[in-house]
Motif scaffolding. Structure first.
Motif, mmCIF file in Angstrom:
data_model
loop_
_atom_site.group_PDB
_atom_site.id
_atom_site.type_symbol
_atom_site.label_atom_id
_atom_site.label_comp_id
_atom_site.label_asym_id
_atom_site.label_seq_id
_atom_site.Cartn_x
_atom_site.Cartn_y
_atom_site.Cartn_z
ATOM 1 N N UNK A 96 116.287 -19.454 36.939
ATOM 2 C CA UNK A 96 116.000 -19.170 35.590
ATOM 3 C C UNK A 96 114.412 -19.830 35.051
ATOM 4 N N UNK A 97 113.662 -19.386 34.099
ATOM 5 C CA UNK A 97 112.416 -19.490 33.672
ATOM 6 C C UNK A 97 112.396 -21.194 32.656
ATOM 7 N N UNK A 98 111.709 -21.843 33.873
ATOM 8 C CA UNK A 98 111.662 -22.965 33.133
ATOM 9 C C UNK A 98 111.411 -22.580 31.423
ATOM 10 N N UNK A 99 112.356 -23.937 30.823
ATOM 11 C CA UNK A 99 111.970 -23.291 29.388
ATOM 12 C C UNK A 99 110.951 -24.296 28.664
ATOM 13 N N UNK A 100 109.942 -23.834 28.206
ATOM 14 C CA UNK A 100 109.354 -24.982 27.783
ATOM 15 C C UNK A 100 109.489 -25.824 26.465
ATOM 16 N N UNK A 141 115.820 -13.815 24.406
ATOM 17 C CA UNK A 141 115.656 -12.559 24.320
ATOM 18 C C UNK A 141 116.131 -11.170 25.368
ATOM 19 N N UNK A 142 115.683 -11.938 26.858
ATOM 20 C CA UNK A 142 115.901 -10.830 28.061
ATOM 21 C C UNK A 142 116.381 -11.942 29.141
ATOM 22 N N UNK A 146 112.279 -15.663 26.093
ATOM 23 C CA UNK A 146 112.864 -16.731 24.874
ATOM 24 C C UNK A 146 112.357 -17.355 23.738
ATOM 25 N N UNK A 147 113.272 -17.453 22.526
ATOM 26 C CA UNK A 147 112.344 -17.857 21.511
ATOM 27 C C UNK A 147 113.538 -19.676 21.048
ATOM 28 N N UNK A 253 124.396 -19.553 27.147
ATOM 29 C CA UNK A 253 123.842 -18.872 27.130
ATOM 30 C C UNK A 253 123.616 -18.107 25.631
ATOM 31 N N UNK A 254 122.635 -18.568 24.391
ATOM 32 C CA UNK A 254 122.372 -17.684 23.478
ATOM 33 C C UNK A 254 121.410 -16.593 23.300
#
Length: 335
Positions: A96-100, A141-142, A146-147, A253-254
């Motif tokens: 999973x992409x690391x979230x900033x 978003x996919x 993300x947002x 996971x929203x």
């Protein structure tokens, strides 16, 4: 042969091509089966390789994994990159992409700020101290995009009850204001002149805004703010943020704002009405709302120990201060 058949099955039949090349249909299908088995064996071997590397480095991204695979299997006919990526995707092995982490506090606004009133303050009843903060929640978003949305919380520091909350798609002051308006419903029957409540927050632009400050002032609430960005100046707010995100929302996971709002409503209800708290003698916040006086903590609070020690030292110092001479004489005469 196979490529011609795929282009035009009617014109290039397998039987016709077999006769042309002098091979039997059985030999053709045997070869096809052998190719399929080699592909399956190759995929199985590649999957074992991926899983073995992931045991050592669970967060290794697909790009580096592919390069390691190609390096380690040079000369052994490794599968192509597209098949390799498809294999990772098929078995759910994407990292999973690391979230900033977004910044939720902007204290460079130039608006008036307020001193920290709670350095040595321990509330002993409900509605004596509210602590506020804003935290972010990820909306996917996919699989890779993300947002953020933002959760504003107000916590009663004595009862540990979440008295106000709001979720918004931006950091606009509107959403912390909604949380404050919800919390104010708790004290609507207390006259302004009898109000003894402190509202504590960071120095973010939302809490320093004219609208937020005016609403607090209208209700006779004193305003307290941290002096810098140190989380230790607002520890309860930091703890409730962590509890919401890493306990109540663990593994959630929203994918939409409405999902977050619904989940927060459920989480707050459970947190306030069912979850016991070590900070308030294993009561629920709703139960603690009926209490006054110090509630036992089932963990050690260095901050409270420090405050109590300072208060005891001040009282001891006052007790040992000699009485002024004039006062002593008056006392003697009165006796």
């Amino acid at each position: 042969m196979t490529n011609l058949h795929a282009l035009d099955p009617l014109k290039y039949t397998i039987e016709g091509q077999c006769r042309l090349l002098g091979v039997s249909k059985q030999a053709y299908f045997k070869r096809d089966e052998d190719v399929l088995m080699r592909k399956l064996a190759q995929e199985e071997f590649s999957l074992d390789y991926i899983l073995e590397i992931r045991k050592k480095d669970p967060g290794l991204g697909g790009e580096k994994l592919w390069k390691m695979y190609k390096r380690d299997l040079t000369g052994s006919k490794p599968m192509g990159r597209d098949r390799f990526e498809a294999l990772i995707d098929r078995y759910g092995l994407k990292v999973r992409k690391r979230v900033r982490k977004p910044r939720t506090t902007d204290s460079t606004h130039g608006l008036p700020v307020y001193p920290n009133l709670i350095k040595d303050f321990i509330p002993t009843a409900p509605n004596r101290l509210w602590v506020s903060d804003i935290t972010y929640i990820v909306i996917w978003l996919d699989a890779t995009h993300y947002c953020f949305c933002y959760l504003s919380l107000i916590l009663d520091a004595y009862t540990e009850e979440i008295v106000g909350w709001s979720v918004g798609p931006t950091l606009d002051t509107e959403y912390p204001l909604r949380a404050l308006e919800m919390a104010l419903g708790r004290i609507k029957d207390i006259p302004k002149e009898q109000q003894v409540l402190i509202h504590h927050s960071d120095r973010g632009v939302q809490y320093a805004s004219k609208r937020y400050v005016e609403l607090l002032t209208q209700h006779g609430i004193r305003i307290s703010m941290t002096e810098d960005g140190n989380p230790k100046e607002n520890p309860q707010a930091e703890r409730i943020n962590n509890t919401m995100k890493n306990e109540l929302f663990k593994d959630k996971r929203f994918t939409a704002l409405d999902e977050v709002i619904a989940a927060v409503a459920v989480a707050v209800r459970f947190y306030n009405e069912e979850r016991m708290h070590m900070s308030i003698d294993m009561l629920t916040p709703r139960e603690a709302a009926n209490c006054t006086g110090e509630l036992k903590k089932h963990w050690r609070s260095l901050r409270q120990e420090h405050i109590k020690a300072n208060q005891a030292a001040i009282q001891a110092e006052k007790a040992t201060v000699p009485m002024p001479h004039s006062a002593a004489v008056t006392h003697t005469q009165s006796v």
